[in-house]
Design an enzyme around this catalytic site. Sequence first.
Site, PDB file in Angstrom:
ATOM      1  N   CYS A  94       0.813  -1.216   0.000  1.00  0.00           N
ATOM      2  CA  CYS A  94       0.000   0.000   0.000  1.00  0.00           C
ATOM      3  C   CYS A  94       0.854   1.277   0.000  1.00  0.00           C
ATOM      4  O   CYS A  94       1.442   1.585  -1.022  1.00  0.00           O
ATOM      5  CB  CYS A  94      -1.004  -0.053   1.140  1.00  0.00           C
ATOM      6  SG  CYS A  94      -2.439   0.971   0.807  1.00  0.00           S
ATOM      7  N   HIS A 192      -3.396  -5.637   2.187  1.00  0.00           N
ATOM      8  CA  HIS A 192      -3.142  -5.915   3.604  1.00  0.00           C
ATOM      9  C   HIS A 192      -3.766  -7.279   3.871  1.00  0.00           C
ATOM     10  O   HIS A 192      -4.235  -7.950   2.968  1.00  0.00           O
ATOM     11  CB  HIS A 192      -3.817  -4.861   4.484  1.00  0.00           C
ATOM     12  CG  HIS A 192      -3.379  -3.465   4.199  1.00  0.00           C
ATOM     13  ND1 HIS A 192      -2.207  -2.944   4.674  1.00  0.00           N
ATOM     14  CD2 HIS A 192      -3.970  -2.460   3.499  1.00  0.00           C
ATOM     15  CE1 HIS A 192      -2.099  -1.684   4.279  1.00  0.00           C
ATOM     16  NE2 HIS A 192      -3.149  -1.360   3.565  1.00  0.00           N
TER      17      HIS A 192
HETATM   18  N1  GLN Z   1      -1.967   6.857   2.085  1.00  0.00           N
HETATM   19  C1  GLN Z   1      -2.101   5.973   0.975  1.00  0.00           C
HETATM   20  C2  GLN Z   1      -3.473   6.027   0.301  1.00  0.00           C
HETATM   21  O1  GLN Z   1      -4.452   6.359   0.925  1.00  0.00           O
HETATM   22  C3  GLN Z   1      -1.795   4.570   1.438  1.00  0.00           C
HETATM   23  C4  GLN Z   1      -2.813   4.028   2.417  1.00  0.00           C
HETATM   24  C5  GLN Z   1      -2.382   2.743   3.062  1.00  0.00           C
HETATM   25  O2  GLN Z   1      -1.213   2.427   3.144  1.00  0.00           O
HETATM   26  N2  GLN Z   1      -3.327   1.996   3.587  1.00  0.00           N
HETATM   27  O3  GLN Z   1      -3.573   5.737  -0.877  1.00  0.00           O
END
Ligand code: GLN
Length: 237
Positions: A94, A192
């Site tokens: 992510c 995740h």
């Molecule tokens: N901040 C990034 C987004 O919203 C990654 C989010 C995350 O790692 N869950 O795209």
Amino acid sequence: MSSDRIKIVWIYPDLLSTYGDQGNVIVLERRAALRGIFTDTVHVRSDESVPVDGDIYLMGGGEDRPQILAAQRLRNDGGLHRAVEYGSVVFAVCAGYQLLGTEFGGEEGQPVAGLGLLDMRSGRGQKRSVGEIAGDVDPALGVPMITGFENHQGITRLGPGVRPLAKTRVGVGNGDGTEGAYRGHVVGTYMHGPALVRNPALADLLLRWVVGRELERIDDSWAGRLREERLATVLPA
Ligand code: GLN
């Protein structure tokens, strides 16, 4: 590299570790140990330098501001870049995935420079993508269908220098019908879950890249049940 002692580097747990992504470290340690492979794991906080002698580097997800800080520090540090030049394996989730690209969207959608380790750029999408992901992995990787959980605002466009990790059946992933990306031994994903708990074959792929040999089969019935439950929830019967 071929070795039966591997060094795992968990990058910036103080900035990048949401939704249990540290579970990816634990899965690699466990699956290595079951094959008699020793692991040394180093947790590198964001005020420490990234060692260049790691075999596998892991990064997790993060909120927008910690993600920006992580990108700045990793760029200044340079250790991860050198490790990738030496052929180390990277598995990033992510926010960690987005920052491997050339650019990603900051908290106001402003472009932020990434590490440029993967040919892709991310921006801020219209709405947040939250929910299950399932997808068919690039057949070249020999890994069965992936299952994971996504929660991100970003969308990602892949350049010609990378291949998508998977084609999505369920979920948003990169936002264009694909999910994740890889080039060589550098892999990024929106999953995740944690990703390697739900996808033990992906964990074994990373381990095989490091040890350079096939790995003994292990009992994956628990992970198998988890996968079945998750996939049955989202895929049409
Ligand atoms: N901040 C990034 C987004 O919203 C990654 C989010 C995350 O790692 N869950 O795209």
